[in-house]
Design a protein around this motif. Structure first.
Motif, short mmCIF file in Angstrom:
data_model
loop_
_atom_site.label_atom_id
_atom_site.label_comp_id
_atom_site.label_asym_id
_atom_site.label_seq_id
_atom_site.Cartn_x
_atom_site.Cartn_y
_atom_site.Cartn_z
N ALA A 162 0.86 -1.18 0.00
CA ALA A 162 0.00 0.00 0.00
C ALA A 162 0.89 1.23 0.00
O ALA A 162 1.93 1.24 0.66
CB ALA A 162 -0.91 0.01 1.23
N GLY A 163 0.47 2.26 -0.74
CA GLY A 163 1.33 3.43 -0.78
C GLY A 163 0.67 4.63 -1.43
O GLY A 163 -0.52 4.61 -1.78
N TYR A 164 1.48 5.64 -1.58
CA TYR A 164 1.04 6.92 -2.12
C TYR A 164 2.12 7.43 -3.06
O TYR A 164 3.32 7.37 -2.74
CB TYR A 164 0.81 7.92 -0.99
N ALA A 165 1.71 7.96 -4.21
CA ALA A 165 2.65 8.52 -5.18
C ALA A 165 2.12 9.88 -5.64
O ALA A 165 0.93 10.06 -5.87
CB ALA A 165 2.80 7.60 -6.38
N ARG A 166 3.03 10.84 -5.73
CA ARG A 166 2.66 12.17 -6.20
C ARG A 166 3.88 12.77 -6.90
O ARG A 166 4.96 12.85 -6.29
CB ARG A 166 2.27 13.06 -5.04
N VAL B 212 5.91 6.62 -1.70
CA VAL B 212 6.22 5.87 -0.47
C VAL B 212 5.28 4.67 -0.44
O VAL B 212 4.10 4.78 -0.77
CB VAL B 212 6.09 6.75 0.80
N GLN B 213 5.84 3.50 -0.09
CA GLN B 213 5.05 2.27 -0.04
C GLN B 213 5.41 1.48 1.21
O GLN B 213 6.59 1.35 1.54
CB GLN B 213 5.33 1.37 -1.24
N THR C 167 9.35 1.54 1.46
CA THR C 167 10.20 1.99 0.38
C THR C 167 9.82 3.43 0.02
O THR C 167 8.64 3.72 -0.20
CB THR C 167 10.02 1.10 -0.86
N VAL C 168 10.81 4.31 0.01
CA VAL C 168 10.61 5.70 -0.40
C VAL C 168 11.44 5.92 -1.66
O VAL C 168 12.62 5.58 -1.68
CB VAL C 168 11.05 6.69 0.73
N GLN C 169 10.80 6.47 -2.69
CA GLN C 169 11.49 6.71 -3.96
C GLN C 169 11.32 8.14 -4.42
O GLN C 169 10.26 8.74 -4.22
CB GLN C 169 10.94 5.80 -5.07
#
Length: 161
Positions: free
Chosen positions: A104-108, A113-114, A156-158
């Motif tokens: 589960a995560g969020y991308a913008r 971040v997952q 995981t942060v990218q």
């Protein structure tokens, strides 16, 4: 060391992906395999017609993913593997197993971040197997296995540029 001079392998692989709803994608894969040794002798063992090592008859996966317009994402993956022989030198086999992974995560924009969990149910699959005598006093043959990873969790942060 020893190698089989001949064998027969054939199978089928298929995958499907379906956009079930605007933000929901479902997927599935299936692999079927028939493998056998042809005319193979390993020491005094006749393996003619036996399945080859590390060649499960089936493998499959199921997935479900939801991705909202605001950048949130959730995914679940279920995968399974049939039993297989560990080696030609013995008749020991793995057990079939199923693994469940969640993410589960969020991308913008360029960053995401997952949070994820692999092997949620903490299965203990044997992925390699060795069968030999090692323990005194009688050194009887015994199966020793290498296990797959247990439950793993992380974040995981990218940042992509």
């Amino acid at each position: 060391t020893d190698n089989a001079a001949r064998g027969r392998n054939y199978g089928l692989e298929t995958s499907v992906s379906w956009q079930a709803l605007e933000h929901v994608n479902l997927g599935a894969t299936l692999g079927l395999l028939h493998s056998e040794y042809l005319g193979y002798q390993y020491g005094d063992r006749d393996l003619d017609g036996r399945e080859q090592a590390h060649a499960p008859a089936y493998q499959y996966s199921l997935s479900a993913q939801w991705g909202g317009e605001q950048g949130w994402r959730v995914r679940a993956d279920l995968s399974g593997t049939d039993a297989f022989y560990f080696d030609a030198s013995h008749d020991q086999r793995s057990n079939p197993y199923t693994l469940l992974n969640l993410k589960a995560g969020y991308a913008r924009g360029p960053w995401s971040v997952q949070a994820w969990i692999r092997n949620l149910t903490n299965e203990d699959p044997a992925v390699r197997g060795f069968y030999f005598g090692l323990e005194p006093p009688d050194y009887a043959n015994k199966l020793y296995v290498q296990r797959g990873d247990g439950r793993l969790a992380g974040i995981t942060v990218q940042w992509r540029w």
